[in-house]
Motif scaffolding. Structure first.
Motif, PDB file in Angstrom:
ATOM      1  N   LEU A 184      17.695 -26.603  -6.908  1.00 41.25           N
ATOM      2  CA  LEU A 184      18.844 -26.549  -7.641  1.00 41.25           C
ATOM      3  C   LEU A 184      19.660 -25.535  -6.878  1.00 41.25           C
ATOM      4  O   LEU A 184      20.293 -24.611  -7.619  1.00 41.25           O
ATOM      5  CB  LEU A 184      18.414 -26.034  -9.272  1.00 41.25           C
ATOM      6  CG  LEU A 184      17.946 -27.249  -9.887  1.00 41.25           C
ATOM      7  CD1 LEU A 184      17.415 -26.924 -11.188  1.00 41.25           C
ATOM      8  CD2 LEU A 184      18.940 -28.210 -10.206  1.00 41.25           C
ATOM      9  N   GLY A 185      19.882 -25.741  -5.704  1.00 38.46           N
ATOM     10  CA  GLY A 185      20.511 -24.562  -5.044  1.00 38.46           C
ATOM     11  C   GLY A 185      21.919 -24.283  -5.208  1.00 38.46           C
ATOM     12  O   GLY A 185      22.266 -23.189  -5.717  1.00 38.46           O
ATOM     13  N   THR A 186      22.666 -25.455  -5.723  1.00 38.43           N
ATOM     14  CA  THR A 186      24.122 -25.249  -6.317  1.00 38.43           C
ATOM     15  C   THR A 186      24.148 -24.483  -7.420  1.00 38.43           C
ATOM     16  O   THR A 186      24.902 -23.427  -7.851  1.00 38.43           O
ATOM     17  CB  THR A 186      24.891 -26.331  -6.096  1.00 38.43           C
ATOM     18  OG1 THR A 186      24.846 -26.852  -4.772  1.00 38.43           O
ATOM     19  CG2 THR A 186      26.288 -26.173  -6.358  1.00 38.43           C
ATOM     20  N   ASN A 187      23.351 -24.873  -8.248  1.00 40.64           N
ATOM     21  CA  ASN A 187      23.282 -24.435  -9.702  1.00 40.64           C
ATOM     22  C   ASN A 187      22.816 -23.218  -9.887  1.00 40.64           C
ATOM     23  O   ASN A 187      23.452 -22.216 -10.418  1.00 40.64           O
ATOM     24  CB  ASN A 187      22.423 -25.333 -10.399  1.00 40.64           C
ATOM     25  CG  ASN A 187      22.080 -25.338 -11.701  1.00 40.64           C
ATOM     26  OD1 ASN A 187      23.147 -24.790 -12.530  1.00 40.64           O
ATOM     27  ND2 ASN A 187      20.971 -24.978 -12.450  1.00 40.64           N
ATOM     28  N   GLU A 188      21.849 -22.889  -9.199  1.00 40.15           N
ATOM     29  CA  GLU A 188      21.463 -21.309  -9.245  1.00 40.15           C
ATOM     30  C   GLU A 188      22.294 -20.290  -8.535  1.00 40.15           C
ATOM     31  O   GLU A 188      22.535 -19.265  -8.907  1.00 40.15           O
ATOM     32  CB  GLU A 188      19.865 -21.029  -8.175  1.00 40.15           C
ATOM     33  CG  GLU A 188      18.728 -22.064  -8.725  1.00 40.15           C
ATOM     34  CD  GLU A 188      18.339 -21.574 -10.155  1.00 40.15           C
ATOM     35  OE1 GLU A 188      18.434 -20.325 -10.293  1.00 40.15           O
ATOM     36  OE2 GLU A 188      18.129 -22.179 -10.974  1.00 40.15           O
ATOM     37  N   ASN A 189      23.074 -20.937  -7.555  1.00 45.62           N
ATOM     38  CA  ASN A 189      24.004 -19.893  -6.861  1.00 45.62           C
ATOM     39  C   ASN A 189      25.438 -19.755  -7.878  1.00 45.62           C
ATOM     40  O   ASN A 189      25.657 -18.469  -8.059  1.00 45.62           O
ATOM     41  CB  ASN A 189      24.653 -20.975  -5.614  1.00 45.62           C
ATOM     42  CG  ASN A 189      25.776 -19.806  -4.844  1.00 45.62           C
ATOM     43  OD1 ASN A 189      25.581 -18.672  -4.788  1.00 45.62           O
ATOM     44  ND2 ASN A 189      26.851 -20.591  -4.432  1.00 45.62           N
TER      45      ASN A 189
ATOM     46  N   ASP B  89      25.090 -19.985 -11.192  1.00 44.99           N
ATOM     47  CA  ASP B  89      24.565 -19.101 -12.321  1.00 44.99           C
ATOM     48  C   ASP B  89      24.706 -17.558 -11.830  1.00 44.99           C
ATOM     49  O   ASP B  89      24.997 -16.878 -12.480  1.00 44.99           O
ATOM     50  CB  ASP B  89      23.002 -19.718 -12.388  1.00 44.99           C
ATOM     51  CG  ASP B  89      23.035 -20.729 -13.332  1.00 44.99           C
ATOM     52  OD1 ASP B  89      23.941 -21.376 -13.721  1.00 44.99           O
ATOM     53  OD2 ASP B  89      21.858 -21.235 -13.543  1.00 44.99           O
ATOM     54  N   GLY B  90      24.284 -17.278 -10.659  1.00 42.49           N
ATOM     55  CA  GLY B  90      24.220 -16.192 -10.138  1.00 42.49           C
ATOM     56  C   GLY B  90      25.907 -15.676 -10.060  1.00 42.49           C
ATOM     57  O   GLY B  90      25.899 -14.306 -10.514  1.00 42.49           O
TER      58      GLY B  90
ATOM     59  N   ARG C 204      26.776 -14.738 -13.624  1.00 37.25           N
ATOM     60  CA  ARG C 204      26.336 -13.563 -14.200  1.00 37.25           C
ATOM     61  C   ARG C 204      26.888 -12.427 -13.591  1.00 37.25           C
ATOM     62  O   ARG C 204      26.678 -11.124 -14.153  1.00 37.25           O
ATOM     63  CB  ARG C 204      24.639 -13.493 -14.057  1.00 37.25           C
ATOM     64  CG  ARG C 204      24.145 -14.615 -14.882  1.00 37.25           C
ATOM     65  CD  ARG C 204      23.959 -14.385 -16.230  1.00 37.25           C
ATOM     66  NE  ARG C 204      23.301 -15.257 -16.940  1.00 37.25           N
ATOM     67  CZ  ARG C 204      23.681 -15.652 -18.273  1.00 37.25           C
ATOM     68  NH1 ARG C 204      24.764 -15.075 -18.636  1.00 37.25           N
ATOM     69  NH2 ARG C 204      23.356 -16.723 -18.598  1.00 37.25           N
ATOM     70  N   LEU C 205      27.392 -12.370 -12.522  1.00 35.11           N
ATOM     71  CA  LEU C 205      28.083 -11.282 -12.061  1.00 35.11           C
ATOM     72  C   LEU C 205      29.201 -10.691 -13.108  1.00 35.11           C
ATOM     73  O   LEU C 205      29.476  -9.404 -13.081  1.00 35.11           O
ATOM     74  CB  LEU C 205      28.707 -11.505 -10.649  1.00 35.11           C
ATOM     75  CG  LEU C 205      27.538 -11.291  -9.442  1.00 35.11           C
ATOM     76  CD1 LEU C 205      28.274 -12.004  -8.158  1.00 35.11           C
ATOM     77  CD2 LEU C 205      26.988 -10.296  -9.369  1.00 35.11           C
ATOM     78  N   ARG C 206      29.867 -11.549 -13.405  1.00 35.09           N
ATOM     79  CA  ARG C 206      31.082 -11.580 -14.329  1.00 35.09           C
ATOM     80  C   ARG C 206      30.648 -11.430 -15.690  1.00 35.09           C
ATOM     81  O   ARG C 206      31.247 -10.555 -16.511  1.00 35.09           O
ATOM     82  CB  ARG C 206      32.145 -12.699 -14.059  1.00 35.09           C
ATOM     83  CG  ARG C 206      33.369 -12.165 -14.893  1.00 35.09           C
ATOM     84  CD  ARG C 206      34.657 -13.285 -14.415  1.00 35.09           C
ATOM     85  NE  ARG C 206      35.526 -13.040 -15.405  1.00 35.09           N
ATOM     86  CZ  ARG C 206      36.764 -12.454 -14.876  1.00 35.09           C
ATOM     87  NH1 ARG C 206      36.788 -11.962 -13.646  1.00 35.09           N
ATOM     88  NH2 ARG C 206      38.045 -12.417 -15.607  1.00 35.09           N
ATOM     89  N   TYR C 207      29.540 -12.095 -16.195  1.00 33.33           N
ATOM     90  CA  TYR C 207      29.193 -12.306 -17.618  1.00 33.33           C
ATOM     91  C   TYR C 207      27.790 -12.079 -17.612  1.00 33.33           C
ATOM     92  O   TYR C 207      26.980 -12.894 -17.625  1.00 33.33           O
ATOM     93  CB  TYR C 207      29.587 -13.608 -18.233  1.00 33.33           C
ATOM     94  CG  TYR C 207      30.940 -14.018 -18.274  1.00 33.33           C
ATOM     95  CD1 TYR C 207      31.928 -13.417 -18.982  1.00 33.33           C
ATOM     96  CD2 TYR C 207      31.561 -14.740 -17.252  1.00 33.33           C
ATOM     97  CE1 TYR C 207      33.131 -13.484 -19.054  1.00 33.33           C
ATOM     98  CE2 TYR C 207      32.796 -14.993 -17.412  1.00 33.33           C
ATOM     99  CZ  TYR C 207      33.794 -14.435 -18.133  1.00 33.33           C
ATOM    100  OH  TYR C 207      34.982 -15.007 -18.079  1.00 33.33           O
ATOM    101  N   PRO C 208      27.275 -10.641 -17.821  1.00 40.59           N
ATOM    102  CA  PRO C 208      25.728 -10.544 -17.692  1.00 40.59           C
ATOM    103  C   PRO C 208      25.261 -11.091 -19.095  1.00 40.59           C
ATOM    104  O   PRO C 208      25.864 -11.703 -19.904  1.00 40.59           O
ATOM    105  CB  PRO C 208      25.799  -9.022 -18.005  1.00 40.59           C
ATOM    106  CG  PRO C 208      27.363  -8.625 -17.589  1.00 40.59           C
ATOM    107  CD  PRO C 208      28.191  -9.477 -17.918  1.00 40.59           C
ATOM    108  N   LYS C 209      23.856 -11.338 -18.999  1.00 41.26           N
ATOM    109  CA  LYS C 209      23.188 -11.845 -19.888  1.00 41.26           C
ATOM    110  C   LYS C 209      23.377 -11.047 -21.250  1.00 41.26           C
ATOM    111  O   LYS C 209      23.554 -10.171 -21.403  1.00 41.26           O
ATOM    112  CB  LYS C 209      21.535 -11.951 -19.655  1.00 41.26           C
ATOM    113  CG  LYS C 209      21.330 -12.872 -18.577  1.00 41.26           C
ATOM    114  CD  LYS C 209      19.667 -13.166 -18.487  1.00 41.26           C
ATOM    115  CE  LYS C 209      19.686 -14.189 -17.258  1.00 41.26           C
ATOM    116  NZ  LYS C 209      18.046 -14.340 -17.101  1.00 41.26           N
TER     117      LYS C 209
END
Length: 65
Positions: A46-51, A53-54, A57-62
């Motif tokens: 899921l390379g594109t998906n994981e990228n 998501d990362g 998450r830089l802009r919107y933390p969990k």
């Protein structure tokens, strides 16, 4: 959102086995493209998906809706 894109751009969808994709068959039929699932425990599929998501998450933390 994907329905408006050309089939030359979106040729298939690969997802993990989470509950968000419970209705995957409806998505596959609506878009007329194949829907695949990654193997359990192999996030590299899921390379594109994981990228993406990362990047999100830089802009919107969990914890932020």
């Amino acid at each position: 959102m994907l329905k408006n894109l050309s089939k030359k751009i979106v040729k298939s969808i690969t997802a993990d086995r989470s509950k968000e994709f419970y209705d995957w068959l409806e998505v596959e039929k609506a878009l007329e493209i194949p829907f695949y699932f990654s193997d359990l425990g192999v996030p590299g599929q899921l390379g594109t998906n994981e990228n993406n998501d990362g990047r999100i998450r830089l802009r919107y933390p969990k914890g932020i809706n």
